[in-house]
Design an enzyme around this catalytic site. Sequence first.
Site: not given
Length: 288
Positions: A75, A112, A140, A162-163, A259
């Site tokens: 995406k 979405d 998403a 993963t911050e 969607q």
Amino acid sequence: MTPNQQNHSKVKRFAVIGNPVAHSKSPQIHAAFAKQTGIQLQYDLLPTPIEAFESVVERFFAEGGSGLNVTVPFKERAWTMAQGGLTERARVAGAVNTLWWGDARLHGCNTDGVGLLADLHRLGVDVKGYDVLLLGAGGAARGACAPLLEAGCTRLHIVNRTEQRATELHQHIARELPHYAARLSSGGLNQAQGRWPIVINATSSSISQAAPNLPGMQYMPGALAYDMFYAAHDTAFLQAAKAAGADRTADGLGMLVGQAAAGFAIWHGVTPEIEPVLNMLRAQLSHS
């Protein structure tokens, strides 16, 4: 060209592109929408190697394709490809799930968030005045941020394994929509602490049947846990949510159909009915 070939060439071609894509319900959904609206179309699966996304998209449209639905993990790359023809919604999201060709260029939109909000509405859930915890920072999640903020959630807290990815998404949305910046926050999964009325899972954890680890996160009484993914039975996230005290749970099948309906409307200029297609898919899942 024979007459049969001429007639066939008038049927517009569409596909869903992703990796993996074999499980996709999109061909069924669009076939049902086409039957509903009396539109003739061809809709295929387009499984694509990770490294070949751009070339496959270019070839599809060069060969006369009309539109592509884009799914995991492409995406954000679709967003980059459609830079010259992004809708406002796609530009803000930083991700594209709907591509089409027109006016000699590639166009991209993100439906979405529209699908998510339509499904929450169908479930009788209004985010206005509530804090929302969003798990994940991929394509998403990107599509959901602006619609949730525009719908009036008081706080949108984005957390991700993963911050840095959560931070980048937070900063991107804050730049694009500065008037909502004060409502945004982000962190790692270990920073989901607190009591939440609405928790939305946009991670791919349910594909691998492993719920995100959320130490210190609690559900408020009456809280909704919503998984953007769907399955015949409760996903790992929804199982974990019920065990942790979520009073309401829902999967993303309604979002998927919503969607798709919004994308169908972009391509064909007519909005199909969601409920009959959702009921058909739910019945199929219950027998699988």
